[in-house]
Write a protein that holds these residues in place. Structure first.
Motif, mmCIF file in Angstrom:
data_model
loop_
_atom_site.group_PDB
_atom_site.id
_atom_site.type_symbol
_atom_site.label_atom_id
_atom_site.label_comp_id
_atom_site.label_asym_id
_atom_site.label_seq_id
_atom_site.Cartn_x
_atom_site.Cartn_y
_atom_site.Cartn_z
ATOM 1 N N VAL A 29 60.057 36.805 51.975
ATOM 2 C CA VAL A 29 60.151 35.354 51.804
ATOM 3 C C VAL A 29 61.019 35.030 50.590
ATOM 4 O O VAL A 29 61.888 34.157 50.648
ATOM 5 N N VAL A 30 60.802 35.751 49.515
ATOM 6 C CA VAL A 30 61.595 35.528 48.304
ATOM 7 C C VAL A 30 63.052 35.870 48.563
ATOM 8 O O VAL A 30 63.957 35.133 48.157
ATOM 9 N N ARG A 31 63.292 36.963 49.262
ATOM 10 C CA ARG A 31 64.663 37.369 49.585
ATOM 11 C C ARG A 31 65.336 36.310 50.455
ATOM 12 O O ARG A 31 66.500 35.983 50.257
ATOM 13 N N PHE A 32 64.586 35.754 51.410
ATOM 14 C CA PHE A 32 65.140 34.708 52.255
ATOM 15 C C PHE A 32 65.504 33.478 51.435
ATOM 16 O O PHE A 32 66.583 32.910 51.597
ATOM 17 N N LEU A 33 64.614 33.042 50.553
ATOM 18 C CA LEU A 33 64.882 31.839 49.762
ATOM 19 C C LEU A 33 66.082 32.022 48.836
ATOM 20 O O LEU A 33 66.903 31.108 48.691
ATOM 21 N N LEU A 34 66.198 33.196 48.232
ATOM 22 C CA LEU A 34 67.331 33.451 47.339
ATOM 23 C C LEU A 34 68.655 33.493 48.104
ATOM 24 O O LEU A 34 69.651 32.917 47.669
ATOM 25 N N THR A 35 68.654 34.147 49.245
ATOM 26 C CA THR A 35 69.898 34.220 50.002
ATOM 27 C C THR A 35 70.243 32.876 50.637
ATOM 28 O O THR A 35 71.418 32.552 50.781
ATOM 29 N N ALA A 65 82.970 34.068 48.933
ATOM 30 C CA ALA A 65 82.290 35.262 48.423
ATOM 31 C C ALA A 65 80.778 35.060 48.382
ATOM 32 O O ALA A 65 80.012 35.968 48.733
ATOM 33 N N ALA A 66 80.318 33.884 47.960
ATOM 34 C CA ALA A 66 78.881 33.613 47.892
ATOM 35 C C ALA A 66 78.257 33.630 49.285
ATOM 36 O O ALA A 66 77.171 34.191 49.481
ATOM 37 N N CYS A 67 78.928 33.044 50.258
ATOM 38 C CA CYS A 67 78.403 33.055 51.626
ATOM 39 C C CYS A 67 78.380 34.472 52.192
ATOM 40 O O CYS A 67 77.454 34.852 52.902
ATOM 41 N N THR A 68 79.392 35.248 51.871
ATOM 42 C CA THR A 68 79.429 36.639 52.329
ATOM 43 C C THR A 68 78.278 37.434 51.729
ATOM 44 O O THR A 68 77.603 38.203 52.428
ATOM 45 N N LEU A 69 78.035 37.266 50.439
ATOM 46 C CA LEU A 69 76.916 37.955 49.791
ATOM 47 C C LEU A 69 75.577 37.506 50.365
ATOM 48 O O LEU A 69 74.647 38.309 50.482
ATOM 49 N N PRO A 74 70.463 40.542 52.681
ATOM 50 C CA PRO A 74 69.308 40.878 53.523
ATOM 51 C C PRO A 74 69.527 42.139 54.351
ATOM 52 O O PRO A 74 68.588 42.870 54.631
ATOM 53 N N MET A 75 70.758 42.392 54.737
ATOM 54 C CA MET A 75 71.031 43.586 55.526
ATOM 55 C C MET A 75 70.945 44.850 54.679
ATOM 56 O O MET A 75 70.572 45.904 55.178
ATOM 57 N N MET A 76 71.300 44.746 53.411
ATOM 58 C CA MET A 76 71.236 45.907 52.529
ATOM 59 C C MET A 76 69.810 46.229 52.121
ATOM 60 O O MET A 76 69.473 47.383 51.907
ATOM 61 N N GLY A 77 68.954 45.241 52.012
ATOM 62 C CA GLY A 77 67.625 45.438 51.462
ATOM 63 C C GLY A 77 66.612 46.041 52.391
ATOM 64 O O GLY A 77 65.527 46.422 51.979
ATOM 65 N N THR A 78 66.913 46.178 53.682
ATOM 66 C CA THR A 78 65.901 46.664 54.605
ATOM 67 C C THR A 78 65.690 48.175 54.497
ATOM 68 O O THR A 78 64.574 48.647 54.646
ATOM 69 N N GLY A 79 66.738 48.920 54.289
ATOM 70 C CA GLY A 79 66.604 50.372 54.192
ATOM 71 C C GLY A 79 66.467 51.053 55.536
ATOM 72 O O GLY A 79 66.186 52.225 55.608
ATOM 73 N N THR A 80 66.624 50.324 56.624
ATOM 74 C CA THR A 80 66.557 50.917 57.947
ATOM 75 C C THR A 80 67.898 50.760 58.641
ATOM 76 O O THR A 80 68.685 49.893 58.298
ATOM 77 N N THR A 81 68.135 51.610 59.613
ATOM 78 C CA THR A 81 69.400 51.534 60.311
ATOM 79 C C THR A 81 69.268 50.826 61.641
ATOM 80 O O THR A 81 70.264 50.459 62.235
ATOM 81 N N GLU A 82 68.043 50.672 62.147
ATOM 82 C CA GLU A 82 67.833 50.003 63.421
ATOM 83 C C GLU A 82 66.826 48.893 63.254
ATOM 84 O O GLU A 82 65.969 48.930 62.398
ATOM 85 N N ARG A 83 66.921 47.910 64.119
ATOM 86 C CA ARG A 83 65.936 46.811 64.149
ATOM 87 C C ARG A 83 65.407 46.686 65.522
ATOM 88 O O ARG A 83 66.021 46.828 66.492
#
Length: 83
Positions: A29-35, A65-69, A74-83
């Protein structure tokens, strides 16, 4: 008929809700709000880059750049390769 998570864990058929009750996802939730704030800020910067002020192209590039980040974090923070 509703299925509890324990019943779903013992079921041979996937329900599509496996893993949703795993503890430790409160940071999502925090990651979503920040992004989301980073994305909206990027849109504001791109809008400000359309004005006739000095440095407007840099504001526009900073907004991109901000929109790209905002999409990348969120994609970097998951640590998984599949969803």
């Amino acid at each position: 008929m509703t299925t509890t998570s324990e019943q779903a864990a013992h079921s041979p058929l996937p329900t599509g809700t496996e893993g949703r009750d795993i503890p430790g996802h409160a940071g999502a939730v925090v990651r979503f709000l920040l992004t989301f704030a980073l994305f909206i800020g990027g849109l504001v910067l791109m809008g400000a880059g359309g004005s006739q002020v000095e440095g407007a192209p840099w504001l526009f590039v900073g907004g991109i750049a901000a929109c790209t980040l905002a999409f990348m974090f969120p994609m970097m923070g998951t640590g998984t390769t599949e969803r």
